[in-house]
Each structure stands twice: as C-alpha cells, then as structure tokens.
Design a protein around this motif. Structure first.
Motif, PDB file in Angstrom:
ATOM      1  N   LEU A 184       0.824  -1.200   0.000  1.00 57.33           N
ATOM      2  CA  LEU A 184       0.000   0.000   0.000  1.00 57.33           C
ATOM      3  C   LEU A 184       0.863   1.257   0.000  1.00 57.33           C
ATOM      4  O   LEU A 184       2.013   1.259   0.432  1.00 57.33           O
ATOM      5  N   SER A 185       0.255   2.355  -0.457  1.00 58.35           N
ATOM      6  CA  SER A 185       0.982   3.621  -0.591  1.00 58.35           C
ATOM      7  C   SER A 185       1.292   4.272   0.745  1.00 58.35           C
ATOM      8  O   SER A 185       2.175   5.122   0.828  1.00 58.35           O
ATOM      9  N   GLY A 186       0.541   3.931   1.781  1.00 60.08           N
ATOM     10  CA  GLY A 186       0.686   4.568   3.080  1.00 60.08           C
ATOM     11  C   GLY A 186      -0.372   5.606   3.356  1.00 60.08           C
ATOM     12  O   GLY A 186      -0.497   6.084   4.498  1.00 60.08           O
ATOM     13  N   ALA A 187      -1.167   5.987   2.352  1.00 58.05           N
ATOM     14  CA  ALA A 187      -2.255   6.946   2.569  1.00 58.05           C
ATOM     15  C   ALA A 187      -3.344   6.315   3.419  1.00 58.05           C
ATOM     16  O   ALA A 187      -3.601   5.110   3.323  1.00 58.05           O
ATOM     17  N   PRO A 188      -4.022   7.103   4.257  1.00 57.24           N
ATOM     18  CA  PRO A 188      -5.046   6.536   5.152  1.00 57.24           C
ATOM     19  C   PRO A 188      -6.235   5.966   4.381  1.00 57.24           C
ATOM     20  O   PRO A 188      -6.583   6.440   3.290  1.00 57.24           O
ATOM     21  N   ILE A 189      -6.865   4.945   4.981  1.00 53.44           N
ATOM     22  CA  ILE A 189      -7.990   4.233   4.378  1.00 53.44           C
ATOM     23  C   ILE A 189      -9.136   4.169   5.378  1.00 53.44           C
ATOM     24  O   ILE A 189      -8.933   3.835   6.553  1.00 53.44           O
ATOM     25  N   LEU A 190     -10.345   4.447   4.899  1.00 54.44           N
ATOM     26  CA  LEU A 190     -11.572   4.283   5.672  1.00 54.44           C
ATOM     27  C   LEU A 190     -12.481   3.315   4.921  1.00 54.44           C
ATOM     28  O   LEU A 190     -12.732   3.504   3.725  1.00 54.44           O
ATOM     29  N   ILE A 191     -12.967   2.274   5.602  1.00 54.62           N
ATOM     30  CA  ILE A 191     -13.881   1.301   5.003  1.00 54.62           C
ATOM     31  C   ILE A 191     -15.181   1.326   5.800  1.00 54.62           C
ATOM     32  O   ILE A 191     -15.190   1.043   7.002  1.00 54.62           O
ATOM     33  N   GLN A 192     -16.300   1.650   5.134  1.00 55.20           N
ATOM     34  CA  GLN A 192     -17.607   1.694   5.794  1.00 55.20           C
ATOM     35  C   GLN A 192     -18.529   0.650   5.168  1.00 55.20           C
ATOM     36  O   GLN A 192     -18.643   0.573   3.936  1.00 55.20           O
ATOM     37  N   THR A 193     -19.191  -0.119   6.019  1.00 57.14           N
ATOM     38  CA  THR A 193     -19.991  -1.249   5.558  1.00 57.14           C
ATOM     39  C   THR A 193     -21.292  -1.360   6.343  1.00 57.14           C
ATOM     40  O   THR A 193     -21.429  -0.796   7.434  1.00 57.14           O
ATOM     41  N   GLY A 194     -22.227  -2.117   5.781  1.00 56.83           N
ATOM     42  CA  GLY A 194     -23.449  -2.475   6.478  1.00 56.83           C
ATOM     43  C   GLY A 194     -23.373  -3.913   6.955  1.00 56.83           C
ATOM     44  O   GLY A 194     -22.931  -4.793   6.218  1.00 56.83           O
ATOM     45  N   GLU A 195     -23.818  -4.169   8.169  1.00 55.18           N
ATOM     46  CA  GLU A 195     -23.721  -5.525   8.722  1.00 55.18           C
ATOM     47  C   GLU A 195     -24.664  -6.502   8.033  1.00 55.18           C
ATOM     48  O   GLU A 195     -24.476  -7.720   8.141  1.00 55.18           O
ATOM     49  N   ALA A 196     -25.665  -5.998   7.296  1.00 60.51           N
ATOM     50  CA  ALA A 196     -26.604  -6.872   6.578  1.00 60.51           C
ATOM     51  C   ALA A 196     -26.292  -6.926   5.082  1.00 60.51           C
ATOM     52  O   ALA A 196     -27.167  -7.244   4.277  1.00 60.51           O
ATOM     53  N   ASP A 197     -25.057  -6.663   4.719  1.00 61.12           N
ATOM     54  CA  ASP A 197     -24.635  -6.670   3.314  1.00 61.12           C
ATOM     55  C   ASP A 197     -24.486  -8.113   2.836  1.00 61.12           C
ATOM     56  O   ASP A 197     -23.652  -8.869   3.339  1.00 61.12           O
ATOM     57  N   ALA A 198     -25.284  -8.495   1.826  1.00 63.35           N
ATOM     58  CA  ALA A 198     -25.298  -9.888   1.361  1.00 63.35           C
ATOM     59  C   ALA A 198     -24.114 -10.242   0.469  1.00 63.35           C
ATOM     60  O   ALA A 198     -23.963 -11.406   0.083  1.00 63.35           O
ATOM     61  N   TYR A 199     -23.275  -9.288   0.129  1.00 68.36           N
ATOM     62  CA  TYR A 199     -22.063  -9.645  -0.610  1.00 68.36           C
ATOM     63  C   TYR A 199     -21.098 -10.425   0.274  1.00 68.36           C
ATOM     64  O   TYR A 199     -20.356 -11.278  -0.217  1.00 68.36           O
ATOM     65  N   ASP A 200     -21.097 -10.108   1.561  1.00 67.57           N
ATOM     66  CA  ASP A 200     -20.072 -10.626   2.462  1.00 67.57           C
ATOM     67  C   ASP A 200     -20.650 -11.545   3.523  1.00 67.57           C
ATOM     68  O   ASP A 200     -21.758 -11.313   4.017  1.00 67.57           O
ATOM     69  N   PRO A 201     -19.896 -12.568   3.919  1.00 69.62           N
ATOM     70  CA  PRO A 201     -20.297 -13.330   5.106  1.00 69.62           C
ATOM     71  C   PRO A 201     -20.109 -12.476   6.348  1.00 69.62           C
ATOM     72  O   PRO A 201     -19.350 -11.497   6.326  1.00 69.62           O
ATOM     73  N   PRO A 202     -20.793 -12.782   7.441  1.00 67.05           N
ATOM     74  CA  PRO A 202     -20.657 -11.981   8.661  1.00 67.05           C
ATOM     75  C   PRO A 202     -19.197 -11.859   9.090  1.00 67.05           C
ATOM     76  O   PRO A 202     -18.443 -12.841   9.105  1.00 67.05           O
ATOM     77  N   GLY A 203     -18.805 -10.654   9.407  1.00 67.80           N
ATOM     78  CA  GLY A 203     -17.458 -10.418   9.906  1.00 67.80           C
ATOM     79  C   GLY A 203     -16.399 -10.223   8.846  1.00 67.80           C
ATOM     80  O   GLY A 203     -15.230  -9.950   9.180  1.00 67.80           O
ATOM     81  N   ALA A 204     -16.735 -10.316   7.558  1.00 66.84           N
ATOM     82  CA  ALA A 204     -15.724 -10.167   6.507  1.00 66.84           C
ATOM     83  C   ALA A 204     -15.115  -8.769   6.512  1.00 66.84           C
ATOM     84  O   ALA A 204     -13.917  -8.600   6.247  1.00 66.84           O
ATOM     85  N   ASP A 205     -15.930  -7.765   6.811  1.00 67.91           N
ATOM     86  CA  ASP A 205     -15.414  -6.394   6.835  1.00 67.91           C
ATOM     87  C   ASP A 205     -14.411  -6.216   7.968  1.00 67.91           C
ATOM     88  O   ASP A 205     -13.319  -5.664   7.769  1.00 67.91           O
TER      89      ASP A 205
END
Length: 259
Positions: A163-184
């Motif tokens: 990674l470049s070192g620049a800061p990263i923010l990841i925002q998710t919904g807990e009911a997102d059907a793309y991901d299994p629980p806890g993937a985020d």
C-alpha cells in the motif's frame, strides 16, 4: 461555500475519454479535492448526497461516469469484467484534478461505492498506481463504501499488499449480502496487522449494501455476492447509517487533508 459546477472530460489513456461533474469553489485558495466513483448502477444520487457535505467542508469534488466512457449500457449489465479495468479512470481523474487551478494538487482523495469502493481500495496499491502516474504520488486518502470485503487477496488481481501509506476508511453495512458476517472486520484487521497504512473500519447494524442510496429498495443478482457464490442482494436506504457514514467520510477527509 458557494460552488461552481462544470461538466468536464479528460483523457484516461487506453482510448478512454471520461466525463464527470466537477464542483469547485467560486473563491478562495486552491482546495483539497475528492474523486467520487459510482457503483454498478452508475451515477445514481449517492455521489451527490456525499458531495453536498464535502462542499460544505470546503472540498472540491469530481464525480465521474465510468460506464459512459466505454459506451456501455447503464447499470450492472454494462459494467466491465473487473474493477481493475477502471483503475485508469481513477488515475486519469487524479491527473486531471491536479491540473485544475482550484485544486491543491498534494491533497486529492478518492471515495467510491461498491464497484467504486473496490476501485478506491485498489488505487491504494503502489503497483496499481505506478503504471498510471509515472512516479508521481497517488491519492492522499481512500474512503471505500461497502467494497465487497471478502474478495481481497482471494479474487484474481484483488490483492491489497504494498500500500501507498495513505489513510484508508472502510464503511460497511452488517446486513450486506455480498459478504459473510465479519468479513469487513477481518479485512480491516488484516490490513491493520500489515501496518502499511492507517486503516479504520466502521460498520452499521441493520444496513444493507447500498445503504446510502436514497431510492426505492431493490434486489439485484450478482455473481460476486455471497462470498462469490452469487445470488440476490438487497439494496435498501438506511437513513441513520447514510447520515452517519456521510459525516464519517467528511471527518476522514478533513483529517487526512489537515495542514
């Protein structure tokens, strides 16, 4: 802050001319900027929802249309095979923004939704940036909204190392059907453990994929859903999560751009 909206186009290389809506202050010194990258449905109001708050914070925005650049149909049926194919759009937009007199070229960030969220994360990888920027620095901050968290370091080409070192923010919904629980949370923890960039995650209970999309609820089918098994995905507006996520993004960029 009073803003001027200009409809612009720029060369992203590979024969692509990408169009977008550029909002700049009517007065004042060069300001930080945020590139906004849409999801599979194309430009649908999410960018405008967040841009309003970014403008109030004194930031320039550029929301691009990646699908129109390819002459494809609107919506998921017309998207390319992989978000890797649209990295050229993001880095072309970065070069374009840096050339604008209203923009501080050292303080340009990126944010995106779903497909655009994947582009946002992939643009933080040095190996992805270098072919497009010729040694120039990449984005100064990356804010990804529900970026299909299971896929990184699993799907071809979606590695997040170096990674470049620049800061990263990841925002998710807990009911997102793309991901299994806890993937985020697992993705955030993995990136934090690598120590290559400051990474923070925020998850919203009860929020689905596209929780900041203020349109009637809809169910889509996507082969990337359900950890790559494919299937239906509910997208439903969640006002509380959307409002909180917008505030989080503004605070994130203001902190990243602080002198």
């Amino acid at each position: 802050m009073r803003m001027r909206t200009s409809y612009v186009a720029f060369d992203a290389g590979r024969g692509l001319t990408v169009a977008g809506a550029l909002a700049t202050p009517l007065e004042g010194p060069p300001a930080p900027a945020v590139l906004i990258c849409h999801g599979s449905d194309g430009v649908d109001g999410r960018g405008a929802f967040h841009a309003q708050a970014l403008h109030e914070a004194g930031l320039v925005t550029l929301e691009i249309d990646m699908w129109a650049a390819r002459g494809t149909g609107r919506g998921a049926a017309g998207r390319p095979r992989s978000p890797l194919e649209t990295l050229a759009d993001a880095f072309g937009a970065l070069r374009f923004l840096r050339a604008q007199p209203e923009v501080d070229p050292a303080r340009v960030g990126i944010m995106g939704f779903s497909w655009g969220g994947v582009v946002t994360l992939l643009s933080a990888v040095r190996a992805n940036a270098e072919p497009h920027l010729g040694g120039e620095p990449g984005f100064a901050a990356h804010a990804a909204f529900y970026p299909v968290c299971w896929a990184y370091d699993a799907a071809p080409g979606l590695g997040l190392t170096g990674l470049s070192g620049a800061p990263i923010l990841i925002q998710t919904g807990e009911a997102d059907a793309y991901d299994p629980p806890g993937a985020d949370k697992a993705l955030v923890a993995r990136l934090q453990a690598r120590g290559e960039a400051p990474v923070r995650g925020v998850s919203y209970p009860g929020a689905t994929h596209g929780f900041d999309r203020d349109l009637p609820a809809q169910t889509i089918n996507d082969p990337f859903a359900h950890a790559g098994r494919g299937g239906p995905v509910l997208m439903e507006f969640h006002r509380q999560a959307a409002t909180a996520a917008r505030a989080e993004a503004v605070a994130f960029f203001k902190d990243a751009f602080a002198d």
